[in-house]
Design an enzyme around this catalytic site. Structure first.
Site, PDB file in Angstrom:
ATOM      1  N   LYS A   9       0.819  -1.211   0.000  1.00 29.78           N
ATOM      2  CA  LYS A   9       0.000   0.000   0.000  1.00 29.78           C
ATOM      3  C   LYS A   9       0.858   1.269   0.000  1.00 29.78           C
ATOM      4  O   LYS A   9       2.073   1.211   0.180  1.00 29.78           O
ATOM      5  CB  LYS A   9      -0.917  -0.020   1.222  1.00 29.78           C
ATOM      6  CG  LYS A   9      -1.950  -1.135   1.214  1.00 29.78           C
ATOM      7  CD  LYS A   9      -2.784  -1.054   2.481  1.00 29.78           C
ATOM      8  CE  LYS A   9      -3.853  -2.106   2.539  1.00 29.78           C
ATOM      9  NZ  LYS A   9      -4.662  -1.960   3.773  1.00 29.78           N
ATOM     10  N   TYR A  49     -12.414  -2.911  -3.757  1.00 29.71           N
ATOM     11  CA  TYR A  49     -13.080  -2.898  -2.450  1.00 29.71           C
ATOM     12  C   TYR A  49     -14.599  -2.816  -2.597  1.00 29.71           C
ATOM     13  O   TYR A  49     -15.274  -2.175  -1.788  1.00 29.71           O
ATOM     14  CB  TYR A  49     -12.565  -1.723  -1.610  1.00 29.71           C
ATOM     15  CG  TYR A  49     -11.104  -1.842  -1.249  1.00 29.71           C
ATOM     16  CD1 TYR A  49     -10.662  -2.785  -0.328  1.00 29.71           C
ATOM     17  CD2 TYR A  49     -10.158  -0.996  -1.830  1.00 29.71           C
ATOM     18  CE1 TYR A  49      -9.321  -2.898   0.004  1.00 29.71           C
ATOM     19  CE2 TYR A  49      -8.808  -1.094  -1.497  1.00 29.71           C
ATOM     20  CZ  TYR A  49      -8.399  -2.047  -0.580  1.00 29.71           C
ATOM     21  OH  TYR A  49      -7.075  -2.150  -0.255  1.00 29.71           O
ATOM     22  N   ASN A 112      -1.781  -0.079   7.132  1.00 28.61           N
ATOM     23  CA  ASN A 112      -1.211  -1.318   7.640  1.00 28.61           C
ATOM     24  C   ASN A 112      -0.321  -2.025   6.616  1.00 28.61           C
ATOM     25  O   ASN A 112      -0.175  -3.238   6.640  1.00 28.61           O
ATOM     26  CB  ASN A 112      -2.315  -2.240   8.161  1.00 28.61           C
ATOM     27  CG  ASN A 112      -3.317  -2.611   7.087  1.00 28.61           C
ATOM     28  OD1 ASN A 112      -3.151  -2.288   5.910  1.00 28.61           O
ATOM     29  ND2 ASN A 112      -4.368  -3.298   7.486  1.00 28.61           N
ATOM     30  N   HIS A 115      -2.011  -5.338   1.638  1.00 26.53           N
ATOM     31  CA  HIS A 115      -3.277  -6.043   1.445  1.00 26.53           C
ATOM     32  C   HIS A 115      -2.937  -7.412   0.879  1.00 26.53           C
ATOM     33  O   HIS A 115      -2.025  -7.539   0.059  1.00 26.53           O
ATOM     34  CB  HIS A 115      -4.181  -5.298   0.445  1.00 26.53           C
ATOM     35  CG  HIS A 115      -5.279  -6.171  -0.068  1.00 26.53           C
ATOM     36  ND1 HIS A 115      -6.470  -6.338   0.605  1.00 26.53           N
ATOM     37  CD2 HIS A 115      -5.343  -6.968  -1.170  1.00 26.53           C
ATOM     38  CE1 HIS A 115      -7.223  -7.190  -0.072  1.00 26.53           C
ATOM     39  NE2 HIS A 115      -6.568  -7.583  -1.148  1.00 26.53           N
ATOM     40  N   GLU A 126      -9.085 -10.541  -7.652  1.00 25.48           N
ATOM     41  CA  GLU A 126      -8.136  -9.443  -7.481  1.00 25.48           C
ATOM     42  C   GLU A 126      -6.963  -9.554  -8.454  1.00 25.48           C
ATOM     43  O   GLU A 126      -6.512  -8.540  -8.998  1.00 25.48           O
ATOM     44  CB  GLU A 126      -7.654  -9.405  -6.032  1.00 25.48           C
ATOM     45  CG  GLU A 126      -8.762  -9.009  -5.069  1.00 25.48           C
ATOM     46  CD  GLU A 126      -8.384  -9.164  -3.609  1.00 25.48           C
ATOM     47  OE1 GLU A 126      -7.247  -9.591  -3.302  1.00 25.48           O
ATOM     48  OE2 GLU A 126      -9.232  -8.842  -2.755  1.00 25.48           O
TER      49      GLU A 126
END
Length: 152
Positions: A9, A49, A112, A115, A126
């Site tokens: 990310k 998402y 975080n 992913h 994905e």
């Protein structure tokens, strides 16, 4: 062999942790079969998402994931979906165990670092969002015989 999508990310890219994260996956014996640096668009974010678009936190998620480039990686290996998710640790970096990627490098729920797909179905969906079929490289690693037994 199973495949999964991993996204490094914007916080991972901006903090210059790409090499550290890739090293952990490679040290575990996972096989990189596709990788690219890209800017996630709002449209791609909504596709990726889709299950969260109507949730109250989605606008901040989209703002974050589109704020800087990400690195999309297709990893291959035995039980790679479970293995990668175990390596990441809990979603919230404050709750992630030491020794996991998030436990070692994150202190946030949203920022975080990484992913990873959570099932075979989401992995395929994905991977199809981020890679074309001709972008995958099928090759043998000379180290594979030293990473696991033939019958595993």
């Amino acid at each position: 062999m199973q495949r999964t999508l991993v996204l490094l990310k914007p916080d991972c890219v901006q903090r210059r942790l790409i090499g550290d994260v890739l090293s952990r996956f490679e040290a575990k014996g996972l096989h990189i079969v596709a990788m690219k640096l890209l800017q996630v668009t709002p449209e791609l974010s909504k596709q990726h998402y889709a299950e969260h678009v109507e949730k109250p936190f989605y606008p901040s998620l989209e703002e974050f994931i589109t704020s800087a480039p990400v690195v999309a990686i297709a990893l291959e290996g035995l039980e790679v979906i479970r293995v990668v998710r175990d390596m990441l640790g809990a979603t919230n970096g404050l709750q992630a165990a030491p020794g996991t990627l998030r436990g070692d490098y994150s202190s946030s729920r949203q920022m975080n670092l990484v992913h990873a797909s959570d099932s075979e179905e989401s992995a395929q969906r994905e991977l199809d969002l981020y890679f074309n079929a001709d972008e995958f490289c099928d090759y043998s690693l000379v180290l594979t015989p030293f990473m696991r037994a033939d019958d595993e």
